[in-house]
Each structure stands twice: as structure tokens, then as C-alpha cells.
Design an enzyme around this catalytic site. Structure first.
Site, PDB file in Angstrom:
ATOM      1  N   GLY A 180      -0.883  11.707   5.006  1.00  0.00           N
ATOM      2  CA  GLY A 180      -1.949  10.899   5.609  1.00  0.00           C
ATOM      3  C   GLY A 180      -1.474  10.091   6.805  1.00  0.00           C
ATOM      4  N   ASP A 197      -6.811   5.863  -0.781  1.00  0.00           N
ATOM      5  CA  ASP A 197      -6.715   5.957  -2.241  1.00  0.00           C
ATOM      6  C   ASP A 197      -5.358   6.573  -2.558  1.00  0.00           C
ATOM      7  OD1 ASP A 197      -7.219   6.161  -4.948  1.00  0.00           O
ATOM      8  OD2 ASP A 197      -8.311   8.053  -4.757  1.00  0.00           O
TER       9      ASP A 197
HETATM   10  N1  SAM Z   1      -6.252   5.508  -8.087  1.00  0.00           N
HETATM   11  C1  SAM Z   1      -4.877   5.686  -7.926  1.00  0.00           C
HETATM   12  C2  SAM Z   1      -4.083   4.418  -7.894  1.00  0.00           C
HETATM   13  O1  SAM Z   1      -4.584   3.409  -7.439  1.00  0.00           O
HETATM   14  O2  SAM Z   1      -2.944   4.463  -8.353  1.00  0.00           O
HETATM   15  C3  SAM Z   1      -4.567   6.589  -6.779  1.00  0.00           C
HETATM   16  C4  SAM Z   1      -4.911   7.963  -7.216  1.00  0.00           C
HETATM   17  S1  SAM Z   1      -4.693   9.318  -6.169  1.00  0.00           S
HETATM   18  C5  SAM Z   1      -4.131  10.447  -7.404  1.00  0.00           C
HETATM   19  C6  SAM Z   1      -3.235   8.977  -5.217  1.00  0.00           C
HETATM   20  C7  SAM Z   1      -2.875  10.150  -4.346  1.00  0.00           C
HETATM   21  O3  SAM Z   1      -2.224   9.719  -3.141  1.00  0.00           O
HETATM   22  C8  SAM Z   1      -1.918  11.153  -4.988  1.00  0.00           C
HETATM   23  O4  SAM Z   1      -2.595  12.355  -5.230  1.00  0.00           O
HETATM   24  C9  SAM Z   1      -0.791  11.300  -3.974  1.00  0.00           C
HETATM   25  O5  SAM Z   1      -0.299  12.614  -3.873  1.00  0.00           O
HETATM   26  C10 SAM Z   1      -1.485  10.823  -2.712  1.00  0.00           C
HETATM   27  N2  SAM Z   1      -0.550  10.424  -1.660  1.00  0.00           N
HETATM   28  C11 SAM Z   1       0.576   9.677  -1.783  1.00  0.00           C
HETATM   29  N3  SAM Z   1       1.196   9.564  -0.604  1.00  0.00           N
HETATM   30  C12 SAM Z   1       0.454  10.241   0.300  1.00  0.00           C
HETATM   31  C13 SAM Z   1       0.584  10.501   1.687  1.00  0.00           C
HETATM   32  N4  SAM Z   1       1.633  10.038   2.380  1.00  0.00           N
HETATM   33  N5  SAM Z   1      -0.395  11.205   2.303  1.00  0.00           N
HETATM   34  C14 SAM Z   1      -1.463  11.681   1.618  1.00  0.00           C
HETATM   35  N6  SAM Z   1      -1.620  11.502   0.286  1.00  0.00           N
HETATM   36  C15 SAM Z   1      -0.677  10.786  -0.360  1.00  0.00           C
END
Ligand code: SAM
Length: 326
Positions: A180, A197
Site C-alpha cells: 500500500g 485497514d
Molecule cells: N482489522 C485488522 C486490525 O485492525 O488488526 C486489520 C485486518 S486486515 C487482515 C490487515 C491487512 O493489512 C492484512 O491482510 C495485511 O496483509 C495487510 N497489510 C499489511 N501491511 C500492508 C502493506 N504494506 N500494504 C498493503 N497491505 C498490508
């Protein structure tokens, strides 16, 4: 750009996943209790919440692997349904996920006069997408882009969190598998609302989301009067100082920054905080711009309603004084 669904690339075969035998399964977060032959998941973090731990009894291990980005554990709990854990930290449980997903989605959407174009950073379980589709269906949101780094999280969510991930293939969703932060650095698109998120900052791919540079990238990707919201990774009981510093970082870029919170029994200390921000100093986040009839509201939402929107900004005295009064 017209929305299109990108194919998820990981070659995970959801119909032929390995079987995990709880009695021989080993993971740092799972403990066996001899006295009643039970297995428990304990969420631990020396850095974020030393000396305390939330626990859930494990009924079955549904999946475990180290993806390219993180340790992914999914288990069936005895009381909270299926649980998604990344790097040892709970991301969502079937029992209470709606509280967080609804608040992080509906607060910015209902605060924006015309939220047509929405970007979600992270969000692999697709719960935020499910909530955004409600606004696509009522004709408010026209286009959603989601940038998730780990396609395994999305794929596994379609199997083990099907109610959350039910719209991962929606025609209005433009799904991009990418980091992201890198995506925002290279993007020239502008959005009305950006929802971060992500997982927590410790030792994972989300670290950069909690720094000033990320707020600058968000600002750059926003239309005028656009709104950003992100999970703050902490709450008022765990680390007020950290929340204050995150709010201060956001305030160096946005001149209207608020902290709000939701009840989340499965997040450490039972709450999760969100940072919501805009450059529009006249914006009052504490009252939604639109409202639904009571009947429609309770058909659409399980957690969110007009009063919850307003009340989520109300803090207990000590936290209000520390966070919001200089
Ligand atoms: N509701 C949750 C919380 O507050 O802990 C967050 C849930 S969602 C599953 C978080 C997502 O962020 C994960 O699927 C993870 O792979 C994604 N994520 C982490 N770092 C990221 C990045 N640099 N770019 C895009 N997505 C990312």
C-alpha cells in the site's frame, strides 16, 4: 479508470489444504493445558502490551503457514468462531468483526458529502469491502480500490471467513495486490475517502503506515475535503502516549484530526481506536452528514447507528484530557 478485478495470484489450492492435527501442532501462540486437555491461543506482544494477554480456547487449527510477508494462523475457537491471526496478533474473529469493520467504514463515508471514490489499504479479510458495498448499493460510492500486500490473506478469508469476504469479487472492486505504501508513492489517482485497514506496526509489512511520510502520501492522494481513517493499533488503556504521538504525526499533515473508538472484545483491552483526519478545518466528524431511517439502519448495520457515530468520539475524562487538551 474502470474498476476491474485482478486475479489473485497465489497458487494456494483451497480445496486441498493440509490437515492440521491440534495434538501435534506447534506455534508460539498456542499452549496446551494439561489439567483439562485444552489448547489455548494467547496473544502476546512484549512491545505493545507487555504483561497481559487475551486468550481464546482453540477447537481446531484450520490453517497455518508463513506467507511471503507474515505468519498466518487461522483457527476455530470455541466461542468466537473462526479467528484470523497475523504474526501472532488477532486481526478478526467471526463473533465481533462487525464492530470494527462497520466503524472504520461508515464513519468516513457518512462524514463525507459525496464519497464516490474510495481506496482501502490492507483490508485482506475483505470486511471493509463488505461494508462499502452497502454504500455502492445505495448509490453513494461508485468505485472501490483495495491494495492488499498478501493475496494469501484474501484467498484464505474467502474459505474461512466467508461472510466477511463475500464481495471480494464484486464488479465495483478494483483489487490490487501490492504494498500500500509503494502504491501510494506511485499513484496519481485521487480519492474521496482512504481507509487504512492494516495490521499493526510491529515487525510486519504495515510498519510504514504509522509514520509522518504515510500521512503525506495520504494527503497527496486525497481530493479536496477528502477524509482518511486508519486503525491506530492501540487503545486508551494500552498506550495513551503512543496514541498522542500518532495523533501528533497526523496533525503535522492534516489540520483536523480526531480519535474515536469501538468496543472490540477480541482486541487487547477490549477496544480499538481509529484516527480520522481531513484538511477541512470546518468539518465536524462527530455528526454524520446523512442518516437512515431506524428501520433501514438496523437492516444495514449491526454496530453502527447515528448515536454510535457521535458517541464513538466521546472519551473518558483522563483520556480526553491527555489526548485532546494540550
Ligand atoms: N482489522 C485488522 C486490525 O485492525 O488488526 C486489520 C485486518 S486486515 C487482515 C490487515 C491487512 O493489512 C492484512 O491482510 C495485511 O496483509 C495487510 N497489510 C499489511 N501491511 C500492508 C502493506 N504494506 N500494504 C498493503 N497491505 C498490508
Amino acid at each position: 479508470m474502470s474498476p476491474s478485478t485482478h486475479q489473485i495470484s497465489s497458487n494456494l489450492d483451497l480445496d486441498n489444504l493440509p490437515h492440521f492435527d491440534l495434538s501435534t501442532f506447534r506455534h508460539d501462540s498456542i499452549t496446551y493445558h494439561k489439567e483439562d486437555s485444552s489448547y489455548w491461543f494467547y496473544e502476546k506482544s512484549k512491545q505493545s502490551f507487555p504483561g497481559q494477554s487475551f486468550g481464546l480456547q482453540v477447537e481446531e487449527i484450520l490453517y497455518h503457514a508463513q506467507s511471503q510477508f507474515q505468519d498466518i494462523l487461522i483457527f476455530k475457537s470455541t466461542t468466537f468462531g473462526n479467528v484470523l491471526v497475523l504474526n501472532g496478533i488477532i486481526q478478526c474473529t467471526e463473533k465481533d468483526e462487525f464492530a470494527y469493520q462497520e466503524l472504520i467504514t461508515h464513519l468516513p463515508i457518512m462524514s463525507h458529502p459525496s464519497p464516490k471514490k474510495v481506496l482501502v489499504i490492507g483490508g485482506g479479510d475483505c470486511g471493509v469491502i463488505r461494508e462499502l458495498i452497502k454504500h455502492v448499493e445505495d448509490g453513494t460510492v461508485e468505485e472501490i480500490t483495495m491494495v492488499e500486500i498478501d493475496d494469501m490473506v484474501i484467498k484464505l478469508s474467502t474459505k474461512f471467513l466467508p461472510e466477511m469476504a463475500k464481495y471480494h469479487n464484486h464488479p465495483k472492486l478494483n483489487l490490487i495486490i501490492d504494498d500500500g505504501f509503494a502504491f501510494l508513492k506511485n499513484s496519481v489517482e485521487k480519492y474521496d475517502v482512504i481507509i487504512t485497514d492494516s495490521s499493526d506496526p510491529d515487525d510486519g509489512p504495515a510498519e510504514e503506515f504509522f509514520q509522518i511520510n504515510y500521512f503525506k502520501l495520504l494527503l497527496n492522494a486525497l481530493n479536496e475535503k477528502g477524509i482518511v481513517i486508519m486503525q491506530s493499533s492501540e487503545n486508551i488503556w494500552l498506550n495513551l502516549e503512543y496514541l498522542k504521538s500518532l495523533k501528533t504525526k497526523a496533525s503535522t499533515v492534516f489540520n483536523n484530526v480526531k480519535y474515536c473508538q469501538c468496543y472490540m472484545p477480541s482486541y487487547t483491552s477490549g477496544q480499538l481506536g481509529l484516527i480520522i483526519a481531513t484538511t477541512d478545518s470546518s468539518k465536524d466528524f462527530t455528526h454524520p452528514l446523512r442518516s437512515f431511517s431506524r428501520e433501514k439502519e438496523s437492516k444495514l448495520f449491526k454496530y453502527y447507528n447515528e448515536q454510535v457515530h457521535c458517541m464513538s468520539f466521546v472519551l473518558p475524562t483522563w483520556a480526553e484530557n491527555y489526548l485532546n487538551n494540550n
